[in-house]
Write an enzyme that holds these catalytic residues in place. Structure first.
Site, mmCIF file in Angstrom:
data_model
loop_
_atom_site.group_PDB
_atom_site.id
_atom_site.type_symbol
_atom_site.label_atom_id
_atom_site.label_comp_id
_atom_site.label_asym_id
_atom_site.label_seq_id
_atom_site.Cartn_x
_atom_site.Cartn_y
_atom_site.Cartn_z
ATOM 1 N N CYS A 1 -28.753 -10.182 34.711
ATOM 2 C CA CYS A 1 -29.618 -11.328 34.946
ATOM 3 C C CYS A 1 -30.900 -10.860 35.620
ATOM 4 O O CYS A 1 -30.941 -10.781 36.842
ATOM 5 C CB CYS A 1 -28.909 -12.363 35.815
ATOM 6 N N CYS B 1 -31.125 -3.610 46.703
ATOM 7 C CA CYS B 1 -32.502 -4.131 46.731
ATOM 8 C C CYS B 1 -32.694 -5.211 45.680
ATOM 9 O O CYS B 1 -33.349 -6.222 45.918
ATOM 10 C CB CYS B 1 -33.495 -2.997 46.521
ATOM 11 N N TYR B 2 -32.120 -4.996 44.509
ATOM 12 C CA TYR B 2 -32.236 -5.958 43.416
ATOM 13 C C TYR B 2 -31.626 -7.303 43.810
ATOM 14 O O TYR B 2 -32.260 -8.348 43.660
ATOM 15 C CB TYR B 2 -31.545 -5.406 42.159
ATOM 16 N N THR B 3 -30.400 -7.285 44.321
ATOM 17 C CA THR B 3 -29.737 -8.553 44.639
ATOM 18 C C THR B 3 -30.419 -9.259 45.799
ATOM 19 O O THR B 3 -30.534 -10.487 45.801
ATOM 20 C CB THR B 3 -28.241 -8.349 44.939
#
Length: 146
Positions: free
Chosen positions: A125, A19-21
């Protein structure tokens, strides 16, 4: 027509990492899309992708743990919010009037270590911050001008 998709998850928190990427990729491309849609109106959009930064979220973490994380970057340290603020000030200035649709990595070289290892950047990041006209840097916060 049929299709098959196989994604390989990595690590114990892989479900959240996916989900983050995906979200990060969406923000980066949204920045580029806005930049193209509004550049003729002299509105610029850029994003910042910070790496390991020291700010309030690290309060209470033992220094030895922070030192281990800092060694993940070629510069061997965390970044500061002042370093992000300096970049924000530059991007909002007249010195950056030909910069739009860009993502600026502020990660002490961390992502340089990863090139060729993955098609995305790691959790080091955090989400980029969208910048456009009318936004400024005050008291360690990005704020919209009135």
């Amino acid at each position: 027509m049929s299709a098959h998709i196989v994604n390989q998850a990595h690590g114990p928190d892989a479900r959240h990492f996916i989900c983050y990427t995906a979200t990060k990729g969406g923000v980066l491309h949204l920045t580029k899309s806005f930049a193209m849609d509004y550049c003729r109106d002299n509105i610029r959009f850029n994003s910042i992708s910070p790496g390991y930064m020291l700010y309030g979220i690290h309060d209470g973490i033992p220094q030895e743990n922070l030192d281990i994380l800092a060694k993940d970057t070629p510069m061997q340290r965390f970044g500061t919010m002042d370093e992000i603020g300096g970049l924000v000030a530059f991007l909002l200035s007249d010195l950056a009037t030909f910069i739009t649709g860009s993502d600026v990595l502020v990660d002490g070289g961390h992502c340089c270590l990863l090139q060729g290892q993955a098609a995305f950047f790691p959790a080091a990041c955090p989400f980029p911050t969208l910048l456009a006209g009318g936004i400024s840097w005050k008291q360690n916060r990005i704020v919209r001008s009135a």
